[in-house]
Design a protein around this motif. Structure first.
Motif, mmCIF file in Angstrom:
data_model
loop_
_atom_site.group_PDB
_atom_site.id
_atom_site.type_symbol
_atom_site.label_atom_id
_atom_site.label_comp_id
_atom_site.label_asym_id
_atom_site.label_seq_id
_atom_site.Cartn_x
_atom_site.Cartn_y
_atom_site.Cartn_z
ATOM 1 N N THR A 189 -21.912 -47.153 -2.678
ATOM 2 C CA THR A 189 -22.513 -46.458 -3.823
ATOM 3 C C THR A 189 -22.275 -44.961 -3.742
ATOM 4 N N VAL A 190 -22.427 -44.401 -2.542
ATOM 5 C CA VAL A 190 -22.193 -42.960 -2.365
ATOM 6 C C VAL A 190 -20.739 -42.608 -2.656
ATOM 7 N N ILE A 191 -19.818 -43.430 -2.183
ATOM 8 C CA ILE A 191 -18.396 -43.150 -2.403
ATOM 9 C C ILE A 191 -18.046 -43.230 -3.889
ATOM 10 N N GLY A 192 -18.555 -44.257 -4.569
ATOM 11 C CA GLY A 192 -18.258 -44.401 -5.993
ATOM 12 C C GLY A 192 -18.829 -43.269 -6.827
ATOM 13 N N LEU A 193 -20.101 -42.930 -6.589
ATOM 14 C CA LEU A 193 -20.711 -41.834 -7.345
ATOM 15 C C LEU A 193 -20.055 -40.499 -7.018
ATOM 16 N N ALA A 194 -19.692 -40.294 -5.758
ATOM 17 C CA ALA A 194 -19.055 -39.030 -5.371
ATOM 18 C C ALA A 194 -17.705 -38.865 -6.056
ATOM 19 N N CYS A 195 -16.952 -39.941 -6.174
ATOM 20 C CA CYS A 195 -15.647 -39.850 -6.844
ATOM 21 C C CYS A 195 -15.809 -39.514 -8.322
ATOM 22 N N TRP A 196 -16.744 -40.177 -8.990
ATOM 23 C CA TRP A 196 -16.941 -39.912 -10.413
ATOM 24 C C TRP A 196 -17.495 -38.511 -10.653
ATOM 25 N N ILE A 197 -18.516 -38.127 -9.897
ATOM 26 C CA ILE A 197 -19.114 -36.804 -10.090
ATOM 27 C C ILE A 197 -18.126 -35.709 -9.701
ATOM 28 N N GLY A 198 -17.375 -35.910 -8.615
ATOM 29 C CA GLY A 198 -16.370 -34.925 -8.222
ATOM 30 C C GLY A 198 -15.291 -34.748 -9.271
ATOM 31 N N PHE A 199 -14.878 -35.842 -9.893
ATOM 32 C CA PHE A 199 -13.871 -35.746 -10.959
ATOM 33 C C PHE A 199 -14.422 -34.992 -12.167
ATOM 34 N N LEU A 200 -15.676 -35.256 -12.523
ATOM 35 C CA LEU A 200 -16.279 -34.545 -13.655
ATOM 36 C C LEU A 200 -16.429 -33.054 -13.360
ATOM 37 N N ILE A 201 -16.825 -32.709 -12.130
ATOM 38 C CA ILE A 201 -16.941 -31.293 -11.761
ATOM 39 C C ILE A 201 -15.570 -30.624 -11.790
ATOM 40 N N PHE A 202 -14.566 -31.341 -11.315
ATOM 41 C CA PHE A 202 -13.204 -30.801 -11.334
ATOM 42 C C PHE A 202 -12.757 -30.493 -12.762
ATOM 43 N N MET A 203 -13.004 -31.414 -13.684
ATOM 44 C CA MET A 203 -12.612 -31.194 -15.073
ATOM 45 C C MET A 203 -13.421 -30.075 -15.714
ATOM 46 N N ALA A 204 -14.718 -29.993 -15.379
ATOM 47 C CA ALA A 204 -15.561 -28.953 -15.971
ATOM 48 C C ALA A 204 -15.159 -27.563 -15.504
ATOM 49 N N PHE A 205 -14.721 -27.444 -14.250
ATOM 50 C CA PHE A 205 -14.378 -26.136 -13.719
ATOM 51 C C PHE A 205 -12.962 -25.709 -14.080
ATOM 52 N N PHE A 206 -12.043 -26.640 -14.137
ATOM 53 C CA PHE A 206 -10.652 -26.267 -14.312
ATOM 54 C C PHE A 206 -10.146 -26.448 -15.735
ATOM 55 N N ALA A 207 -10.954 -27.009 -16.605
ATOM 56 C CA ALA A 207 -10.526 -27.129 -18.004
ATOM 57 C C ALA A 207 -10.330 -25.756 -18.654
#
Length: 264
Positions: free
Chosen positions: A144-162
C-alpha cells in the motif's frame, strides 16, 4: 441399611461439566504468534496530520524559493554594480525567479544523464511521498505504501514541473514565430539588443539588464547606464573592468620600487 432400594443418595456438582465437540479439520488458534494479531490491525489515516504536513510543506517551499530567488538576483545584479536597495523586488517576482531557475536547473541536470538522471529525480519525489504516507497512514502495508507513494510522487512531479515545462514550450513557440533565421541559428539562441533615447537625444543600444517602473539599467559595451524611465535622464554610469590580479600587482609595484632605487 444404606444400600437398600428405599435409600437414595443426592450428589450436587459444584463445577458444571461442559462437553465441546471440536472440528478436527479446523486447527485451534495459535495464541503465541503476535504476527497474526498485527496483520489483523486496520490501517488508520490521520487526516488532520495530512493537512498540517501539506500546509507546512507549502509554506516551507515558498519561503525557500523566495530566499533562493532573492539570493540569485542579489548575486546577478551585484555583478553589474546594481544594489538591490535601488530596485523594487516584490515577493511574487522573487518566487517566480526562484522557481524558474531551480526547477529549470533540475531539468537541465537530469537531461545530462539520459536514463539515470530522470530516474533519480523521480525517486526523490517518490521518497518524499513515501515518507508522507508513512506518517499519515498508520499500520499501512508495504504494498500500500509503495502504490500510494508512486501515485502521489507522480502527481507532485507533474504539479511542480508543469509550469517549468510550460516555460520551455513558450520559448520554443517564440523561436517558431521568429522569421529570418535558420534552425541552426535559433538552436543557439538569439542575442537581444535594446535601444533607448535619453533626454539629451543620445541613443543607447545595448543589453537590457532590468526595467521597472522607476529606472532602466542598460549595458552598453562595458558601461551600465541607469536611466530614469519617466524622463529618460541618465542617473548613473558604471564602468565594468576586470579586477587586477593581486599577485601581479604586487610584482609590478616591487619592480617599480626596484627601478626607482636603481635610478637613484
Amino acid at each position: 441399611m444404606f444400600w437398600k432400594k428405599d435409600k437414595s443418595i443426592r450428589v450436587e456438582l459444584v463445577t458444571p461439566i461442559t462437553l465441546v465437540a471440536q472440528n478436527p479439520l479446523v486447527s485451534p488458534p495459535d495464541k503465541t504468534s503476535p504476527e497474526k494479531t498485527s496483520e489483523l490491525k486496520r490501517s488508520e489515516t490521520n487526516i488532520d496530520l495530512a493537512f498540517k504536513l501539506i500546509n507546512y510543506a507549502g509554506l516551507g517551499l515558498q519561503a525557500a524559493l523566495v530566499v533562493y530567488g532573492y539570493s540569485l538576483l542579489v548575486g546577478y545584479y551585484n555583478g553589474f554594480g546594481i544594489d538591490t536597495n535601488e530596485i523594487a523586488l516584490s515577493t511574487p517576482s522573487l518566487l517566480l525567479y526562484g522557481y524558474i531557475n531551480l526547477f529549470s536547473g533540475a531539468l537541465a541536470a537530469a537531461n545530462y544523464v539520459p536514463i539515470i538522471g530522470p530516474g533519480i529525480l523521480a525517486f526523490c519525489f517518490i521518497a518524499v511521498a513515501a515518507a508522507f504516507v508513512v506518517l499519515v497512514v498508520k499500520n499501512a502495508r508495504v504494498d500500500t505504501v509503495i502504490g500510494l507513494a508512486c501515485w502521489i510522487g507522480f502527481l507532485i512531479f507533474m504539479a511542480f514541473f508543469a509550469p517549468a515545462m510550460g516555460v520551455q514550450q513558450g520559448i520554443k513557440m517564440s523561436k517558431a514565430d521568429v522569421k529570418g533565421f535558420t534552425p541552426q541559428e535559433l538552436s543557439k539562441g538569439l542575442d537581444k539588443q535594446h535601444s533607448l533615447t535619453t533626454d539629451k537625444g543620445t541613443k543607447l543600444i545595448g543589453t537590457l539588464i532590468l526595467a521597472d517602473g522607476k529606472s532602466t539599467f542598460l549595458l552598453v559595451d562595458r558601461t551600465v547606464y541607469k536611466v530614469d524611465s519617466a524622463r529618460g535622464r541618465v542617473l548613473r554610469e558604471t564602468l565594468l573592468s576586470p579586477k587586477p590580479d593581486p599577485i601581479q600587482s604586487t610584482k609590478q609595484e616591487s619592480r617599480k620600487i626596484e627601478s626607482t632605487e636603481d635610478v637613484q
